[in-house]
Write a protein that holds these residues in place. Structure first.
Motif, PDB file in Angstrom:
ATOM      1  N   ILE A   1      30.598 -10.580  -8.658  1.00  0.00           N
ATOM      2  CA  ILE A   1      30.497  -9.649  -9.084  1.00  0.00           C
ATOM      3  C   ILE A   1      29.975  -7.762  -8.766  1.00  0.00           C
ATOM      4  O   ILE A   1      30.629  -7.101  -9.653  1.00  0.00           O
ATOM      5  CB  ILE A   1      29.554 -10.243 -10.904  1.00  0.00           C
ATOM      6  N   ALA A   2      28.322  -8.633  -7.996  1.00  0.00           N
ATOM      7  CA  ALA A   2      27.705  -7.349  -7.262  1.00  0.00           C
ATOM      8  C   ALA A   2      26.860  -7.892  -6.775  1.00  0.00           C
ATOM      9  O   ALA A   2      26.111  -9.087  -6.939  1.00  0.00           O
ATOM     10  CB  ALA A   2      27.649  -6.358  -8.643  1.00  0.00           C
ATOM     11  N   GLU A   3      26.619  -7.006  -5.675  1.00  0.00           N
ATOM     12  CA  GLU A   3      25.603  -8.231  -5.137  1.00  0.00           C
ATOM     13  C   GLU A   3      24.311  -6.872  -5.704  1.00  0.00           C
ATOM     14  O   GLU A   3      24.732  -5.926  -5.807  1.00  0.00           O
ATOM     15  CB  GLU A   3      25.897  -7.847  -3.310  1.00  0.00           C
ATOM     16  N   PRO A   4      23.009  -7.398  -5.402  1.00  0.00           N
ATOM     17  CA  PRO A   4      21.993  -6.975  -5.839  1.00  0.00           C
ATOM     18  C   PRO A   4      21.777  -5.062  -4.788  1.00  0.00           C
ATOM     19  O   PRO A   4      22.171  -4.696  -3.828  1.00  0.00           O
ATOM     20  CB  PRO A   4      20.883  -7.641  -5.335  1.00  0.00           C
ATOM     21  N   LYS A   5      21.439  -4.370  -5.971  1.00  0.00           N
ATOM     22  CA  LYS A   5      20.898  -2.654  -5.681  1.00  0.00           C
ATOM     23  C   LYS A   5      20.145  -2.252  -6.134  1.00  0.00           C
ATOM     24  O   LYS A   5      19.464  -2.666  -7.096  1.00  0.00           O
ATOM     25  CB  LYS A   5      22.548  -1.902  -6.129  1.00  0.00           C
ATOM     26  N   PRO A   6      19.044  -1.630  -5.860  1.00  0.00           N
ATOM     27  CA  PRO A   6      18.201  -1.192  -5.777  1.00  0.00           C
ATOM     28  C   PRO A   6      18.793   0.351  -7.445  1.00  0.00           C
ATOM     29  O   PRO A   6      17.362   0.096  -8.142  1.00  0.00           O
ATOM     30  CB  PRO A   6      18.353   0.078  -5.244  1.00  0.00           C
ATOM     31  N   ILE A   7      20.202   0.347  -7.581  1.00  0.00           N
ATOM     32  CA  ILE A   7      20.205   0.742  -9.118  1.00  0.00           C
ATOM     33  C   ILE A   7      21.399  -0.185  -9.814  1.00  0.00           C
ATOM     34  O   ILE A   7      21.621  -0.766  -9.054  1.00  0.00           O
ATOM     35  CB  ILE A   7      20.847   1.883  -8.968  1.00  0.00           C
ATOM     36  N   LEU A   8      21.236   0.350 -11.738  1.00  0.00           N
ATOM     37  CA  LEU A   8      22.390  -0.567 -11.809  1.00  0.00           C
ATOM     38  C   LEU A   8      23.635   0.056 -11.516  1.00  0.00           C
ATOM     39  O   LEU A   8      23.580   1.189 -11.584  1.00  0.00           O
ATOM     40  CB  LEU A   8      21.377  -0.866 -13.482  1.00  0.00           C
ATOM     41  N   LEU A   9      24.870  -0.537 -12.754  1.00  0.00           N
ATOM     42  CA  LEU A   9      25.799  -0.697 -12.364  1.00  0.00           C
ATOM     43  C   LEU A   9      26.305   0.503 -13.157  1.00  0.00           C
ATOM     44  O   LEU A   9      25.509   0.829 -14.531  1.00  0.00           O
ATOM     45  CB  LEU A   9      26.697  -1.593 -12.422  1.00  0.00           C
ATOM     46  N   ASP A  10      27.068   1.245 -13.237  1.00  0.00           N
ATOM     47  CA  ASP A  10      27.551   2.246 -13.752  1.00  0.00           C
ATOM     48  C   ASP A  10      27.867   1.755 -14.842  1.00  0.00           C
ATOM     49  O   ASP A  10      28.904   0.654 -14.724  1.00  0.00           O
ATOM     50  CB  ASP A  10      28.340   3.033 -13.231  1.00  0.00           C
TER      51      ASP A  10
ATOM     52  N   ALA B   1       1.060  -1.274   0.376  1.00  0.00           N
ATOM     53  CA  ALA B   1      -0.310   0.269   0.389  1.00  0.00           C
ATOM     54  C   ALA B   1       0.722   1.141  -0.058  1.00  0.00           C
ATOM     55  O   ALA B   1       0.656   1.823  -0.774  1.00  0.00           O
ATOM     56  CB  ALA B   1      -1.050   0.101   1.561  1.00  0.00           C
ATOM     57  N   HIS B   2       1.492   1.154   0.088  1.00  0.00           N
ATOM     58  CA  HIS B   2       2.958   2.685   0.643  1.00  0.00           C
ATOM     59  C   HIS B   2       4.032   2.449  -0.288  1.00  0.00           C
ATOM     60  O   HIS B   2       5.239   3.027  -0.298  1.00  0.00           O
ATOM     61  CB  HIS B   2       3.575   2.569   1.870  1.00  0.00           C
ATOM     62  N   ASN B   3       4.136   1.534  -1.255  1.00  0.00           N
ATOM     63  CA  ASN B   3       5.490   1.382  -2.307  1.00  0.00           C
ATOM     64  C   ASN B   3       6.406   0.761  -1.581  1.00  0.00           C
ATOM     65  O   ASN B   3       7.260   1.954  -1.976  1.00  0.00           O
ATOM     66  CB  ASN B   3       5.186   2.956  -3.362  1.00  0.00           C
ATOM     67  N   LYS B   4       6.422   0.442  -0.544  1.00  0.00           N
ATOM     68  CA  LYS B   4       7.611  -0.316   0.258  1.00  0.00           C
ATOM     69  C   LYS B   4       8.568  -1.832  -0.083  1.00  0.00           C
ATOM     70  O   LYS B   4       8.989  -2.170   0.142  1.00  0.00           O
ATOM     71  CB  LYS B   4       7.393  -0.261   1.618  1.00  0.00           C
ATOM     72  N   ILE B   5       7.209  -2.598  -1.484  1.00  0.00           N
ATOM     73  CA  ILE B   5       8.250  -3.366  -2.022  1.00  0.00           C
ATOM     74  C   ILE B   5       8.818  -3.059  -2.725  1.00  0.00           C
ATOM     75  O   ILE B   5       8.629  -2.295  -3.712  1.00  0.00           O
ATOM     76  CB  ILE B   5       6.918  -4.127  -3.246  1.00  0.00           C
ATOM     77  N   LEU B   6      10.246  -3.218  -2.379  1.00  0.00           N
ATOM     78  CA  LEU B   6      11.171  -2.847  -3.893  1.00  0.00           C
ATOM     79  C   LEU B   6      11.994  -3.281  -5.382  1.00  0.00           C
ATOM     80  O   LEU B   6      11.910  -5.083  -4.554  1.00  0.00           O
ATOM     81  CB  LEU B   6      12.309  -1.920  -2.578  1.00  0.00           C
ATOM     82  N   ALA B   7      12.136  -3.355  -5.765  1.00  0.00           N
ATOM     83  CA  ALA B   7      12.928  -4.117  -6.818  1.00  0.00           C
ATOM     84  C   ALA B   7      14.731  -3.579  -6.807  1.00  0.00           C
ATOM     85  O   ALA B   7      15.424  -2.863  -6.559  1.00  0.00           O
ATOM     86  CB  ALA B   7      12.696  -4.049  -8.233  1.00  0.00           C
ATOM     87  N   TYR B   8      15.605  -5.506  -6.254  1.00  0.00           N
ATOM     88  CA  TYR B   8      17.112  -4.836  -5.885  1.00  0.00           C
ATOM     89  C   TYR B   8      17.364  -5.319  -7.284  1.00  0.00           C
ATOM     90  O   TYR B   8      16.433  -6.606  -8.196  1.00  0.00           O
ATOM     91  CB  TYR B   8      17.338  -5.513  -5.100  1.00  0.00           C
ATOM     92  N   PHE B   9      18.409  -5.301  -7.899  1.00  0.00           N
ATOM     93  CA  PHE B   9      18.667  -5.539  -9.445  1.00  0.00           C
ATOM     94  C   PHE B   9      20.398  -6.536  -9.748  1.00  0.00           C
ATOM     95  O   PHE B   9      20.961  -5.950  -8.723  1.00  0.00           O
ATOM     96  CB  PHE B   9      18.852  -4.783 -10.733  1.00  0.00           C
TER      97      PHE B   9
ATOM     98  N   LYS C   1      22.808  -8.775 -18.382  1.00  0.00           N
ATOM     99  CA  LYS C   1      21.425  -9.068 -17.694  1.00  0.00           C
ATOM    100  C   LYS C   1      21.650  -8.478 -16.603  1.00  0.00           C
ATOM    101  O   LYS C   1      22.246  -8.361 -16.303  1.00  0.00           O
ATOM    102  CB  LYS C   1      21.012 -10.647 -17.887  1.00  0.00           C
ATOM    103  N   TYR C   2      20.181  -8.596 -15.702  1.00  0.00           N
ATOM    104  CA  TYR C   2      19.793  -8.069 -14.557  1.00  0.00           C
ATOM    105  C   TYR C   2      18.749  -9.162 -14.076  1.00  0.00           C
ATOM    106  O   TYR C   2      18.132  -8.982 -14.560  1.00  0.00           O
ATOM    107  CB  TYR C   2      19.640  -6.983 -14.112  1.00  0.00           C
ATOM    108  N   GLU C   3      19.375  -9.719 -12.215  1.00  0.00           N
ATOM    109  CA  GLU C   3      18.030 -10.999 -11.947  1.00  0.00           C
ATOM    110  C   GLU C   3      17.184  -9.384 -11.171  1.00  0.00           C
ATOM    111  O   GLU C   3      18.148  -8.438 -10.376  1.00  0.00           O
ATOM    112  CB  GLU C   3      18.206 -11.904 -11.833  1.00  0.00           C
ATOM    113  N   THR C   4      15.902  -9.161 -11.053  1.00  0.00           N
ATOM    114  CA  THR C   4      15.383  -8.259 -10.282  1.00  0.00           C
ATOM    115  C   THR C   4      14.922  -9.132  -9.178  1.00  0.00           C
ATOM    116  O   THR C   4      14.117 -10.625  -9.532  1.00  0.00           O
ATOM    117  CB  THR C   4      13.934  -8.159 -11.412  1.00  0.00           C
TER     118      THR C   4
END
Length: 552
Positions: free
Chosen positions: A543-552, A325-333, A346-349
């Motif tokens: 490689i990288a841990e999941p984050k809410p933003i993509l790698l540069d 309800a409050h947009n607190k389900i977040l996507a990490y990539f 590729k990225y896994e969501t």
């Protein structure tokens, strides 16, 4: 009702009235049955006669007798103490009424009010005939009601009382002890021998329980293959010993069903001297027992794993609803690297939940999402977030789908609506399917996956090799990628079994010309090892841990 007589009780201290009525009714027939008069000269005698005769159709009661209101007290005794609502009560008028006649008719549960002259006249026959007809109709209705009630509270196969009856009987004050008994693998008996044989097994099993345990417990057949012993004793120590004894008695007994000798085992869940929600607690204990395989028994306690899980699910269910309800389900990539080119393609969501300014992984709330039916809402959020990223980049995004999503009636329709909303083409999305036996066997799910593939979406099997590996899925489904489960990758450098499993999956997939992704690549050693093996893509903290933003 008596097949020979209509029993009529006359309660009056006037001996002449008794003799008169006896003579007037001598030999008469009503509906082909004689009338039998029961004589009481006071309320005490009347109570004694009612106790000995349970089928009195009519009671003529004088109000006064020895005390001014003795008759009215007797009416209250019949209706409110004995709860006898079928007996027709006719009050005989008295010269010294303690209360007005109108008040008696209004406030006392009587069926008629006659003065003594009417009782002494020829009108008495008409009064009795009318009252008996009412009594007979009332009894017929009550008998039908009793039949319906018995049918509702009795298991039709074994004739034992059922769950409804147990719920009714167990709802009393004090600690209760209940043992649930679930026959192991009963579905196999039905499948291989037929339902008629299965019903015979249930009847034989019920007889076994009654013969052995009816002395200390009431026996119930709740439903299907689940029985219950409602213990009549309160000695907890003795009951704890009984649980183990019952389980062993069942497993060692040779049951004879239509001349065929069979052996059965059962799982038991017990509640001993517990207060409140006794049946539910016993069911928790039974579920816990079944977690450990067949022929197991568990006693309820607040520390049971399943109780802790349910408690956790209850907490997280509310948190998930609030987060949605409050947009607190977040996507990490998390990025997926092509080992041949060294580039991120590729990225896994991956889903995360924010609660009280803390980020939680699916480990904490995924079971609760399944339990509360909120998985599909989470899937829609993840697909939308993946599409948002795909709008502004050239990457391919993986989105996890569960069996529950695939069974949703609007699954495919919802996907196309979201793709259209963000103007993303299907080839930019990979749906990652959690490996599951039911997916491999479920024709409807296979059809849905084939539709997605035909629409241009890519499909991957996630966590391949975990729990219920099924290479047949690679033949039945149009798979584009296989992701080897992380448990075979994280220790692959030193663990021989992991090496064999991963190599087997890799060789088979490459023969099918399916690219392979290694998950949980957590170190440089693991990275180099799987690269040397010939894995196509890697994913993990190296490689990288999941984050809410993509790698540069």
């Amino acid at each position: 009702m008596s097949p020979k007589f209509w029993e009529i009780l006359l309660v009056d201290d006037n001996t002449k009235l008794h003799e008169l009525i006896k003579n007037n009714l001598n030999g008469i027939l009503i509906n082909k049955k004689k009338v039998k008069i029961l004589h009481a000269y006071n309320a005490a005698e009347a109570k004694e006669l009612i106790g000995k005769n349970s089928d009195i159709a009519i009671a003529f009661i004088d109000i006064a007798m020895q005390a001014p209101d003795a008759g009215l007290e007797l009416v209250n005794y019949i209706r409110n103490t004995l709860y006898n609502t079928s007996m027709r009560i006719i009050i005989i008028d008295s010269e010294s009424l303690p209360v007005p006649a109108s008040d008696i008719i209004e406030h006392y549960d009587i069926n008629d009010y006659k003065d003594q002259r009417c009782i002494e006249s020829q009108k008495l026959f008409t009064t009795i005939r009318t009252a008996i007809k009412q009594y007979q109709q009332f009894k017929d209705l009550k008998d039908k009601k009793d039949q319906i009630y018995k049918k509702m509270t009795t298991n039709e196969i074994t004739s034992l009382p059922n769950r409804m009856k147990l719920t009714e009987n167990i709802d009393t004050v004090g600690g209760k002890s209940l043992i649930l008994i679930n026959i192991d693998d009963f579905s196999l008996i039905n499948n291989y021998n037929g339902f008629e044989f299965g019903d015979d097994v249930l009847r034989v099993f019920a007889d076994f329980l009654v013969y052995n345990y009816a002395k200390f417990a009431e026996i119930y057949h709740l439903e299907a293959d689940i029985f219950a012993l409602f213990c009549l004793r309160t000695d907890t120590r003795t009951q704890e010993q009984s649980i183990s004894i019952i389980k062993e008695n069942i497993s060692h007994h040779e049951f004879s069903v239509n001349g065929i000798k069979i052996h059965l085992t059962a799982s038991l869940g017990a509640v001993l001297n517990e207060y409140g929600n006794v049946i539910q607690k016993a069911e928790f204990a039974l579920k816990e027992a079944r977690l450990y395989g067949k022929n197991n028994a568990r006693k309820y306690s607040d520390d049971l794993q399943i109780v802790r899980t349910i408690h956790s699910n209850s907490i997280w269910t509310g948190r998930i609803r609030k987060a949605i309800a409050h947009n607190k389900i977040l996507a990490y990539f998390q990025p997926i690297q092509n080992l041949k080119t060294g580039k991120i393609e590729k990225y896994e969501t991956l889903v995360r939940l924010e609660y009280d300014k803390k980020i939680y992984s699916p480990f904490h709330f995924l079971d609760a999402a399944l339990y509360s039916g909120q998985m599909f809402k989470i899937f829609k959020i993840m697909l939308s977030e993946a599409c948002k990223k795909a709008q502004t980049t050239s990457y391919i995004f993986g989105v996890n789908i569960s069996e529950y999503d695939l069974k949703h009636p609007k699954f495919v329709q919802t996907i196309h609506e979201i793709m259209k909303q963000y103007s993303v083409t299907p080839n930019r999305i990979v749906f990652e399917i959690l490996e599951n036996n039911s997916i491999a066997r479920n024709k409807n799910i296979q059809d849905v996956l084939n539709v997605l593939h035909e629409d241009g979406f890519k499909l991957a099997i996630d966590d391949f090799g975990a729990d219920c590996s099924n290479f047949a899925q690679l033949n039945n489904l149009p798979i584009n990628f296989i992701k080897i489960d992380g448990q075979f990758i994280k220790n692959i450098v030193k663990d021989r079994n992991s090496q064999i499993t991963a190599k087997t999956i890799l060789d088979y997939a490459h023969q099918k010309e399916i690219p392979v992704v290694a998950e949980f690549v957590c170190s440089k050693e693991v990275y180099d090892y799987v690269k040397e093996m010939g894995v196509d893509f890697v994913q993990g903290y190296e490689i990288a841990e999941p984050k809410p933003i993509l790698l540069d």
